[in-house]
Design an enzyme around this catalytic site. Structure first.
Site, short mmCIF file in Angstrom:
data_model
loop_
_atom_site.label_atom_id
_atom_site.label_comp_id
_atom_site.label_asym_id
_atom_site.label_seq_id
_atom_site.Cartn_x
_atom_site.Cartn_y
_atom_site.Cartn_z
N GLU A 1 -31.17 9.24 47.04
CA GLU A 1 -30.07 8.97 46.11
C GLU A 1 -30.52 7.88 45.13
OE1 GLU A 1 -26.74 8.01 48.72
OE2 GLU A 1 -25.88 9.97 48.22
N LYS B 1 -23.54 14.65 48.96
CA LYS B 1 -22.27 14.71 49.69
C LYS B 1 -22.39 15.77 50.77
CE LYS B 1 -19.72 11.74 47.63
NZ LYS B 1 -19.57 10.52 48.44
N HIS C 1 -13.89 12.28 21.64
CA HIS C 1 -15.04 12.07 20.77
C HIS C 1 -14.66 11.26 19.54
CE1 HIS C 1 -17.92 14.53 22.88
NE2 HIS C 1 -16.94 15.37 23.14
N CYS D 1 -17.30 10.26 17.89
CA CYS D 1 -18.61 10.33 17.24
C CYS D 1 -18.61 11.33 16.10
CB CYS D 1 -19.67 10.71 18.26
SG CYS D 1 -19.38 12.34 18.98
N CYS E 1 -19.52 10.34 24.29
CA CYS E 1 -18.29 9.56 24.21
C CYS E 1 -17.64 9.47 25.59
CB CYS E 1 -17.34 10.20 23.21
SG CYS E 1 -18.04 10.19 21.54
N GLY F 1 7.83 -6.18 -17.35
CA GLY F 1 6.65 -6.71 -16.69
C GLY F 1 5.44 -6.64 -17.59
N PRO G 1 1.25 -5.99 -17.68
CA PRO G 1 0.40 -5.09 -16.89
C PRO G 1 -0.12 -5.81 -15.65
CG PRO G 1 -0.36 -5.22 -19.19
CD PRO G 1 0.71 -6.25 -19.03
N GLY H 1 2.50 -5.60 -10.51
CA GLY H 1 3.01 -4.97 -9.29
C GLY H 1 4.39 -4.37 -9.42
N THR I 1 5.30 -1.18 -9.71
CA THR I 1 5.54 0.00 -8.87
C THR I 1 5.82 -0.38 -7.42
OG1 THR I 1 4.22 1.33 -10.35
CG2 THR I 1 4.59 2.25 -8.17
ZN LIG Z 1 -18.90 12.27 21.11
#
Ligand SMILES: [Zn+2]
Length: 916
Positions: free
Chosen positions: A220, A227, A294, A296, A333, A618, A620, A623, A625
């Site tokens: 092992e 087993k 995953h 990745c 993963c 405002g 230009p 902010g 919007t």
């Molecule tokens: Zn992965």
């Protein structure tokens, strides 16, 4: 099957209370219980505690089974204490938990979890982002299998992630990254001997048959496990034990699991009644049940494995069953045995996290804003906050959370400040008696702040209660934070729901504002009597108040604020109130938040019942919007209306699409003129300077709609960005009431400077019909809020060289680390943009051929995609990008030339190339 734990929102606490039912508490009682019962009760408690730690804190309520129980005399019980230690993975139980007895109930107050900052000299937090009782992950160390402990999980997941990123999970660099997790224990890579052993196992599995009693000749190792199991129940046994080994082998370096071989490597075979197909199917079934997540991007599925089954015979040639060997490949993963044991409060229920969600939360980290580091300051980082927070940044040059707090919520010494003054003045003149009523509440309170609002509910994004006159939040030294809710008549307050604002505020201070100390918000109802006689008010009022006050139960003393806690508490409040989801969220692929400026916030704090009509002028880049979107949300909560009842109108489809994607009902002006909109009650108009009068009177149409419903009508307009010479349909003399936004927050310094010069030009030429006096004053107040310089380059490039020049610059930017979605190229008109596309496309493809992008150029509609936007200036109105190229700007007969250039230039955050 575990019982569903109940969350009780109708208690006397403005908090999340989890009721776990009867429990035997006290050291001596616990000792007399059966261990099974002990375990069951501990399990319920741990689930509740874990869910509260992960979701902003709260209270676990249990009922003592013993009627004579007394916390002071009997204590809690060592096994319970230990299980609390296990929940937090450390001995600091005093930091997170406080016990309190309330009659026959025992309450456990749980503070939020937080990952406690970065470890010294490391980029990794000291604690995991979440509390988990187990991770569902295993690994192999030598010839044993171990569970990955909760506190080891971040390192384990990071190791897996970085080795998966290397592409080849078995490559040398991947292995190194991975081995870091195991510290010194496993630092030597596979040595020659282990290799040989694996080869021996491989060779052995190629045999056709083996004899019982035969010795395998290898032992092992990390990669091999034997087993012996020779009864009929082997299938059951495999079902139960295989998953742990699969997780361990796949998460470590892969390996072989042999069934039918004893510890000494001697063949025993399986029970002869077990069929070969059944073995194969059991293995396959187990593998299907394993979860692999995953991150990745490989798209690989499941655990990679092979099953080898060898016939086993005795000397006489009789069958002795099989050897079943499962070869498990190393996974890129993490492979889970089952879902981790970790819970959260979700939608008023306690839910166990699925492995994928758990992994996402565990590995969440601040986005890499190193490219923007000069532009942003971190206000709230995932590395030291509670599990549910999102990262918050403020723009360099703008006031940071601490400065905003000093302005909005200042705390003096030896006085109670009443803020904001304007709201106080308004409220006190509207409601005589209110000031006295509040003053009475402050008896004995010396230092702190009382923050008024027409509705704290709408301030934190909840629906307001029309019966509420105002709320005032008291944050004071040596007091519990209290949210006073003033109503005309206490009978109109429905029991149970009036604590909701306090509860939501408390949760938000932790989960949005990142406050990590113990915290509560005590709700208190005050009745404002309309009569003029103050004494009478006082007398009538007191008994009622007291009953309501009494129905709120006390928190432990450790929940009282001290002067040391107050600044952090108020900073968290600033983030709760001023935070908005940044445009950069899409860009960075995760949610991040920015903070509103004080002026923007002031506009949003208007009493909508009074300021139904408003013109916001405002400059230009101020902010507009953002404020428009926020006011839509506020209208929704203040008037309890559906998204369909509020209409956002702008000129261009691309901006309309963006607003639509945020769940608002948005149309272009052209569509608006064609419809009747019977359901609409409120209207917000953005970029009104781009509107045209010659296609129909949009203003009258909008007015008639809001007049019919008595609704809100706010118009945002920036005359400097006007590009149509014919009027936009607004009558300057009637544009009242009016508010101005003059703090330019979205453009870097040099760009602001260029914008200011353009605006001066525009004023001097006065070629269009504009309220020049107003604009002059607006310009006087203009303020560039950016400390980032950025760049503004103006160059003359001949038409035939233009495409090549732009393509080369784009290539340089991409090589500097900018992505395509950072760049916009703007032309005067749509035909000009189409023409330039034909020239630019081949040049760009050539320049960027190394970068293998499928699609390089797109339109303004595609702004959220990773492409360079090439479109007309008008169609890009209201949108923005880091880098903007302005291509040969031109207007017929030289009209409004400066305005058009200003429109284009103001779309850039950091760099402008103005090419003539
Ligand atoms: Zn992965």
């Amino acid at each position: 099957q575990e019982k569903q734990l109940r969350i009780d929102l109708n208690t006397n606490y403005a908090d999340v209370v989890v009721d776990i039912g009867k429990m035997l508490v006290g050291e001596s009682c616990r000792k007399k219980m059966t261990s099974l019962n002990q375990k069951k009760q501990r399990r319920d408690l741990s689930r509740a505690v874990c869910a509260l730690l992960n979701s902003g804190g709260g209270i676990v309520r249990m009922e003592s089974e013993d009627r004579n129980y007394c916390f002071q005399k009997h204590g809690i019980g060592l096994d319970i204490e230990n299980s609390l230690r296990d929940c937090i993975g450390s001995n600091e139980i005093g930091e997170y938990f406080t016990w309190m007895q309330e009659g026959s109930n025992l309450l456990l107050f749980v503070k939020t979890w937080s990952c406690g900052g970065l470890e010294q000299g490391s980029a990794e937090p000291t604690k995991p982002r979440l509390c988990s009782l187990s991770t569902g992950l295993f690994y192999r160390s030598g010839t044993s299998v171990f569970p990955v402990k909760s506190r080891e999980a971040p390192g384990f997941l990071r190791g897996k992630k970085s080795s998966a990123k290397c592409g080849n999970a078995n490559g040398p660099s991947a292995k190194r990254a991975w081995l870091n997790f195991f510290g010194g224990a496993n630092e030597t890579p596979l040595n020659i001997q282990e290799h040989n052993i694996q080869d021996a196992a491989d060779r052995f599995l190629k045999k056709d048959q083996v004899l019982v009693g035969e010795v395998l000749g290898f032992t092992e190792t990390t990669h091999i496990e034997f087993k012996e199991y020779s009864t009929k129940n082997i299938l059951e046994y495999m079902n139960k034990n295989l998953p742990k080994y699969v997780s361990a082998f796949a998460n470590t370096e892969g390996g072989y699991l042999f069934f039918g071989v004893d510890d000494n490597g001697r063949v025993t075979g399986t029970h002869s009644n077990v069929e070969k197909e059944a073995l194969e199917e059991t293995v396959a079934e187990t593998m299907r049940s394993m979860s692999v997540y995953h991150s990745c991007g490989s798209g690989a599925l499941g655990v990679q494995f092979q099953t080898h089954i060898l016939d086993v015979y005795d000397q006489a040639g009789c069958s002795q069953g099989y050897i079943c060997a499962v070869h498990i490949e190393r996974s890129c993963c993490p492979v889970f045995h089952g879902d981790p044991e970790s819970w959260m409060v979700m939608d008023g229920k306690i839910e166990r996290l699925r492995a994928g969600k758990w992994m996402e939360l565990m590995t969440a980290a601040d986005p890499d804003v190193s490219a923007l580091a000069t532009e942003f300051r971190t206000e709230l980082s995932l590395a030291n906050g509670p599990p549910l927070i999102k990262p918050v940044y403020s723009r360099a040059g703008l006031q940071c959370a601490a400065e905003l707090q000093e302005h909005l919520y200042p705390v003096g010494s030896n006085e109670i400040k009443w803020k904001p003054e304007t709201i106080c003045t308004d409220l006190f003149s509207e409601y005589p008696g209110l000031e006295d009523l509040m003053r009475k509440q402050l008896h004995g309170v010396t230092t702190g702040i009382l923050i008024f609002s027409r509705s704290w509910a709408t301030d934190i994004g909840l629906k307001n209660n029309p019966d509420v006159v105002c709320d005032a939040l008291l944050v004071a030294d040596n007091q519990y934070p209290v949210l006073f809710t003033v109503v005309r008549d206490t009978s109109c307050v429905t029991s149970g729901t009036w604590r909701e604002t306090a509860r939501a505020l408390k949760q938000k201070l932790v989960n949005d504002g990142g406050y990590t100390s113990r915290v509560c918000v005590i709700p208190q109802i005050l009745q404002l009597n309309g009569t003029k006689d103050q004494r009478e008010v006082a007398e009538n009022d007191v008994p009622r108040q007291e009953t309501l006050h009494d129905s709120t139960s006390p928190y432990p003393k450790s929940y009282i604020l001290t002067s040391r806690d107050i600044p952090a508490f108020l900073r968290a409040l600033v983030i709760v109130v001023l935070g908005f989801k940044s445009y950069l969220s899409d860009h960075l692929g995760c949610e991040i938040f920015n903070l509103l400026t004080l002026k923007q916030y002031e506009l949003l704090s208007k009493n909508l019942h009074k300021v139904r009509k408003l013109f916001v002028l405002g400059l230009p880049g101020t902010g507009k919007t953002i404020v428009a979107l926020k006011i839509i949300e506020k209208i929704k909560n203040t008037f309890h209306c559906s998204a369909e009842e509020i209409l956002y109108i702008c000129e261009n489809q691309p901006l309309r699409n963006i607003v639509k994607n945020k769940g608002c009902h948005a149309v272009t002006r052209a569509t608006f003129l064609r419809g009747s909109f019977p359901h609409v009650k409120h209207i917000v108009v953005d970029e009104a300077q781009n509107f045209r009068r010659d296609e129909g009177d949009w203003y009258r149409h909008a007015r008639s709609i809001v007049k019919r419903s008595g609704g809100i009508f706010w118009v945002f307009v920036d005359f400097f960005q006007t590009t149509y010479p014919c009027g936009c349909g607004l009558d300057f003399s009637k544009m009242y009431p009016q508010e101005w936004l003059t703090k330019m927050v979205r453009n870097a310094g040099e760009i602001c400077h260029a914008m200011l010069n353009l605006m001066k030009e525009i004023l001097q030429t006065r070629s269009i019909d504009m309220p020049c006096e107003v604009l002059e004053k607006l310009l006087e107040q203009a303020e560039c809020a950016h400390s980032l310089t950025g760049s503004f380059q103006k160059q003359i490039i001949r038409s035939e060289e233009l495409a090549k020049y732009v393509a080369e610059l784009c290539k340089i930017y991409v090589e500097q680390g900018y992505s395509l979605r950072d760049i916009a190229i703007l032309c005067s008109t749509q035909p000009a943009a189409e023409q330039f596309r034909l020239e630019l496309q081949p040049e760009l493809e050539r320049q960027l051929s190394k970068h293998r992008v499928r699609r390089v150029l797109g339109l303004a509609e595609d702004i959220s995609e990773n492409i360079i936007v090439l479109d007309s200036i008008r169609r890009f109105s209201g949108l923005e990008r880091m880098i903007v190229f302005v291509i040969h700007p031109d207007t017929p007969q030289g009209q409004l030339f400066d305005n058009l250039v200003l429109c284009a230039v103001s779309r850039a955050n950091t760099k402008v190339h103005l090419l003539h």
